[in-house]
Scaffold this motif. Structure first.
Motif, PDB file in Angstrom:
ATOM      1  N   LEU A  99       0.861  -1.180   0.000  1.00 41.67           N
ATOM      2  CA  LEU A  99       0.000   0.000   0.000  1.00 41.67           C
ATOM      3  C   LEU A  99       0.898   1.230   0.000  1.00 41.67           C
ATOM      4  O   LEU A  99       1.612   1.487   0.967  1.00 41.67           O
ATOM      5  CB  LEU A  99      -0.905  -0.023   1.230  1.00 41.67           C
ATOM      6  N   TRP A 100       0.873   1.977  -1.090  1.00 45.10           N
ATOM      7  CA  TRP A 100       1.746   3.149  -1.253  1.00 45.10           C
ATOM      8  C   TRP A 100       0.887   4.394  -1.051  1.00 45.10           C
ATOM      9  O   TRP A 100       0.054   4.728  -1.884  1.00 45.10           O
ATOM     10  CB  TRP A 100       2.372   3.143  -2.641  1.00 45.10           C
ATOM     11  N   VAL A 101       1.096   5.078   0.066  1.00 49.77           N
ATOM     12  CA  VAL A 101       0.231   6.195   0.455  1.00 49.77           C
ATOM     13  C   VAL A 101       0.963   7.520   0.247  1.00 49.77           C
ATOM     14  O   VAL A 101       2.096   7.698   0.710  1.00 49.77           O
ATOM     15  CB  VAL A 101      -0.193   6.065   1.933  1.00 49.77           C
ATOM     16  N   VAL A 102       0.310   8.446  -0.461  1.00 49.72           N
ATOM     17  CA  VAL A 102       0.908   9.750  -0.762  1.00 49.72           C
ATOM     18  C   VAL A 102      -0.020  10.863  -0.267  1.00 49.72           C
ATOM     19  O   VAL A 102      -1.214  10.644  -0.094  1.00 49.72           O
ATOM     20  CB  VAL A 102       1.175   9.912  -2.272  1.00 49.72           C
ATOM     21  N   PRO A 103       0.507  12.092  -0.061  1.00 54.51           N
ATOM     22  CA  PRO A 103      -0.305  13.149   0.541  1.00 54.51           C
ATOM     23  C   PRO A 103      -0.980  14.107  -0.430  1.00 54.51           C
ATOM     24  O   PRO A 103      -1.949  14.751  -0.075  1.00 54.51           O
ATOM     25  CB  PRO A 103       0.716  13.915   1.389  1.00 54.51           C
ATOM     26  N   THR A 104      -0.445  14.264  -1.642  1.00 60.51           N
ATOM     27  CA  THR A 104      -0.963  15.303  -2.532  1.00 60.51           C
ATOM     28  C   THR A 104      -1.194  14.759  -3.931  1.00 60.51           C
ATOM     29  O   THR A 104      -0.650  13.724  -4.326  1.00 60.51           O
ATOM     30  CB  THR A 104       0.028  16.481  -2.642  1.00 60.51           C
ATOM     31  N   VAL A 160      -1.742   2.301  -4.980  1.00 59.61           N
ATOM     32  CA  VAL A 160      -1.407   3.696  -4.678  1.00 59.61           C
ATOM     33  C   VAL A 160      -2.688   4.450  -4.336  1.00 59.61           C
ATOM     34  O   VAL A 160      -3.666   4.384  -5.083  1.00 59.61           O
ATOM     35  CB  VAL A 160      -0.704   4.373  -5.871  1.00 59.61           C
ATOM     36  N   LEU A 161      -2.670   5.169  -3.220  1.00 64.98           N
ATOM     37  CA  LEU A 161      -3.812   6.002  -2.862  1.00 64.98           C
ATOM     38  C   LEU A 161      -3.350   7.225  -2.102  1.00 64.98           C
ATOM     39  O   LEU A 161      -2.256   7.244  -1.532  1.00 64.98           O
ATOM     40  CB  LEU A 161      -4.850   5.240  -2.050  1.00 64.98           C
ATOM     41  N   MET A 162      -4.185   8.254  -2.118  1.00 66.22           N
ATOM     42  CA  MET A 162      -3.919   9.458  -1.337  1.00 66.22           C
ATOM     43  C   MET A 162      -4.503   9.270   0.051  1.00 66.22           C
ATOM     44  O   MET A 162      -5.520   8.615   0.228  1.00 66.22           O
ATOM     45  CB  MET A 162      -4.528  10.684  -2.013  1.00 66.22           C
ATOM     46  N   LEU A 163      -3.864   9.888   1.039  1.00 68.88           N
ATOM     47  CA  LEU A 163      -4.318   9.701   2.409  1.00 68.88           C
ATOM     48  C   LEU A 163      -5.722  10.250   2.613  1.00 68.88           C
ATOM     49  O   LEU A 163      -6.463   9.756   3.442  1.00 68.88           O
ATOM     50  CB  LEU A 163      -3.365  10.366   3.405  1.00 68.88           C
ATOM     51  N   GLN A 164      -6.113  11.296   1.853  1.00 72.28           N
ATOM     52  CA  GLN A 164      -7.478  11.795   1.977  1.00 72.28           C
ATOM     53  C   GLN A 164      -8.478  10.675   1.748  1.00 72.28           C
ATOM     54  O   GLN A 164      -9.528  10.627   2.358  1.00 72.28           O
ATOM     55  CB  GLN A 164      -7.768  12.914   0.959  1.00 72.28           C
TER      56      GLN A 164
END
Length: 777
Positions: A99-104, A160-164
């Motif tokens: 799970l690759w989590v990104v902020p923006t 891949v997903l954004m933390l929001q």
């Protein structure tokens, strides 16, 4: 892509740590394996902090560590290589879920594009890790890629997903799509009619979300959602820009996915992080991965266009060298200039500020092809189309200029960005801090052999050199290029990881409701043809000033001295003293010659204090005529910037004095009154406030809650330590006080009084006292 020496050393540390964790687990130390492994290595690895234990949603120990890597240090590549180590020594298999989590959004696009591109080094290394069986899936806005148990069993699935998308609130989780019963993951769960099997699965994974949470005589049914599927698969979590994910809500979300291991990537980890790998800026620079020296030029001209065209000239010079270098080496580089403006919104153009469209038009009118220019703002994102066709580093991409204000902050990545033009007159230090890191990354992580193409360049409009270098120092710290740790404040991000993705709402305390509803505060109001309305500074004061009463004698009598206009060039280098971070050295001071005396240009500058362009032009003509009569033209030219700034100061002082006299005259005549005109025009106290959920309370010195504030919640960051906080404590202790309210200075929704100056007067506190009546103070 060849590993650098510090990357090799980092992977050796990671491997050793995970081997020890696995050994502890095999030995039966299930609950404290991560701590035991950390303590074993603390001395030999010189680990600064005690290990902070993390647990997943099943209350199981989760190995967690941070890769602290500065901008340009290849953190994404190192994360990909870390997956290889995890599969080899910890998970003992090639397949499974990551799970690759990104902020923006910008980081999301870059990550997905790189991981899906089979020709990109990141993807190539993933394929080597998985034996050519890699699936890149994504959750973004309304898009949810589905996968099956067989996909995870046979492939390395990187989701891949954004933390929001991932952040959740216990009370509002039904509204978040990631936890919705999408119906696309049924293969991970028992059949709907086998509720007994649902209960057995819940015994093993008690944090799965279900229908009929209450239970009772009705057995629960597990939701066949993406969120629940992730919880079953014990994913490896890679948390990009992890310093943004340290709110309680974000941490609960990440570890609620029941991860087997969590790897954090950050240039500036938060306090309490488990920093296993700590790469310094000097290590990255020694490996030729960043563009240093950084050249900072402060333009002496008063025209923002001069700063813009100086940066254009530098970019064009760089492109000529890049073309020559490509002919010799085959290395393609297309230098890009980032331009920071004051305003970007559609409704903000034409208000005296430097707007993104002003810059675009200036470039096009100066011969720059329109396709070379892209605007990147929250409203207008022309880079998205570029991302969709291969990105900024593609040979097919024509973009050479990117105009922005705040949209290109930490995480945005394009190694072709060489030049930064800061046209923001009022916040350029902030702009430097946010944007300098965007031009530091060296293309292809290696020097070119051409000095010009190995360095980076900043051009700033009308900014003091000390402020410039201070901004650079802060930028270097913020990008991890000093040996300093930075804690990111909570108010820094309403996007990305920093907020908890919900606002908490507070209403007026019950005992104050009745009185608060009746209070209406007055404004200065003016009688306009028999009707009263609030005073408007521009319409009622500024427009009626007698500009002929302005005396320019003080301008005419100024002493002029020979002062050549210079552009100061500085070089920012990594300092040998780690406490200093960088050192600034002025390497050139270029004579620009005298500025051309131009009454139109001077009128434009005077427009900051004289709103009428005809009047501003008349002042400019009068001043230049008189000054060139009293002094040599060459001397006036050399002092032109000084004359303009002094003229603005002298005119603005007289303008304010005339405005005050006029205002007082109308007040004496009764044409302006300080009063409540009606319930609609007067100011009313708010009935409720909304604040980010992770905002800290202000408490009394003894730790107890504030008792007399209008709202039960009072944000701590609304008060300074020197005066405002002591005043709040004093008010809260007064027996005759009924309630008090913190009026946020210059907040649009709070109480401000317009008088004869442009700026409103904002009281810090509004409070009521009681004797026979309740009165406002």
């Amino acid at each position: 892509m060849e590993l650098k020496d510090f990357q090799k050393t980092s992977l050796e540390r990671i491997k050793k740590y995970l081997e020890l964790v696995h050994k502890e687990q095999d030995g039966g130390n299930i609950n404290y394996a991560s701590i035991a492994a950390w303590d074993s290595l603390k001395s030999s690895f010189n680990l600064a902090n005690a290990y902070q234990k993390r647990e997943n949603g099943l209350s199981k120990d989760v190995p967690n560590f941070v890769l602290k890597i500065p901008t340009g240090g290849g953190k994404t590549f190192l994360a990909v290589k870390t997956l290889d180590v995890i599969n080899e020594v910890f998970r003992k298999k090639r397949t499974g879920l990551v799970l690759w989590v990104v902020p923006t959004t910008s980081i999301y696009r870059q990550t997905v594009r790189a991981l899906k591109d089979r020709n990109h080094p990141y993807r190539q290394h993933l394929d080597m890790v998985s034996g050519g069986k890699t699936l890149i899936l994504e959750k973004y806005q309304g898009k949810i890629d589905r996968f099956t148990p067989l996909d995870v069993e046979e492939n390395l699935v990187v989701y891949v997903l954004m933390l929001q998308s991932a952040a959740r609130n216990e009370l509002l989780q039904k509204d978040l799509r990631i936890f919705a019963d999408s119906g696309g993951f049924t293969e991970f769960f028992p059949p709907e009619d086998r509720l007994d099997q649902h209960e057995k699965l819940m015994e093993k994974y008690p944090n799965l979300e279900t229908f009929n949470e209450a239970g009772g005589i009705w057995k629960r049914q597990i939701k066949t959602s993406l969120g629940n599927s992730l919880r079953l698969l014990s994913p490896v979590v890679i948390l990009d820009e992890s310093q943004k994910a340290y709110s309680a809500n974000a941490q609960r979300t990440i570890f609620g996915f029941n991860p087997s291991v969590v790897i954090e990537l950050s240039a500036t980890p938060s306090e309490g992080s488990n920093v296993l790998v700590n790469i310094t800026g000097r290590q990255v620079n020694d490996e030729e991965m960043i563009k240093l020296d950084l050249h900072v030029t402060r333009k002496g001209s008063l025209a923002w266009k001069d700063t813009l065209w100086a940066s254009v000239k530098k970019r064009e010079e760089l492109e000529k060298e890049a073309v020559k270098n490509e002919q010799n080496t085959g290395m393609y580089i297309r230098p890009i200039c980032l331009v920071r403006t004051e305003r970007v919104g559609r409704e903000q153009q034409g208000r005296g500020f430097i707007h993104s469209n002003d810059v675009r038009n200036e470039l096009i009118n100066g011969g720059i092809p329109a396709e070379y220019i892209a605007i990147k703002t929250s409203e207008e994102d022309e880079l998205k189309e570029i991302d969709d066709i291969g990105g900024l580093m593609s040979r097919d991409c024509p973009v050479r200029y990117i105009i922005t204000k705040q949209a290109l902050q930490e995480g945005w990545d394009c190694a072709f960005a060489y030049v930064l033009a800061v046209l923001d007159k009022t916040h350029s230090k902030t702009a430097l801090t946010q944007l300098v890191g965007r031009i530091l990354r060296q293309p292809y992580a290696k020097k070119t052999g051409v000095t010009l193409l190995n360095e980076s360049y900043v051009y700033a409009f009308r900014e003091e050199a000390s402020d410039l270098l201070e901004g650079i120092r802060k930028a270097f710290e913020g990008e991890g290029l000093g040996d300093l740790r930075t804690h990111i404040s909570a108010d820094e991000g309403l996007d990305g990881y920093k907020k908890d993705f919900e606002l908490k709402e507070y209403t007026v305390r019950k005992r104050f409701e009745k009185v608060a509803e009746q209070i209406i505060l007055p404004f200065f109001s003016i009688n306009d043809r028999g009707k009263w309305r609030k005073v408007s500074y521009e319409m009622d004061i500024l427009r009626r000033i007698d500009w002929d009463a302005i005396k320019l004698d003080a301008v005419y009598s100024m002493s002029l001295t020979g002062r050549a206009v210079r552009d100061d060039e500085y070089v920012a280098q990594l300092s040998d003293d780690v406490r200093e971070v960088i050192k600034g050295k002025r390497v050139a001071q270029k004579e620009s010659g005298g500025i051309v005396i131009d009454s139109i240009f001077m009128a434009q500058q005077l427009g900051d204090v004289v709103p009428n362009p005809w009047q501003a032009f008349r002042f400019a003509e009068m001043i230049l005529s008189e000054m060139t009569t009293r002094h040599r033209i060459e001397l006036v030219s050399e002092n032109f910037s000084f004359i303009i700034e002094e003229a603005k100061r002298i005119i603005s002082e007289q303008r304010d004095a005339l405005a005050e006299n006029f205002f007082s005259e109308l007040l004496g005549q009764g044409k302006i009154r300080f009063m409540v005109v009606s319930r609609d025009i007067g100011f009313r106290l708010p009935k409720k406030i909304s604040v980010p959920a992770n905002t800290e309370y202000l408490r009394r010195p003894d730790g107890s809650p504030m008792q007399m504030s209008l709202f039960e919640f009072v944000a701590k960051d609304m008060f300074n330590e020197e005066l405002e906080k002591p005043v709040a404590y004093f008010l809260d202790d007064q027996s005759r006080l009924f309630f008090w309210y913190r009026n946020e200075v210059k907040h649009d929704n709070d109480y401000g009084i317009q008088a004869w100056k442009k700026g409103k007067i904002y009281p810090d506190f509004i409070f009521t006292v009681t004797d026979e009546k309740t009165r406002i103070r």
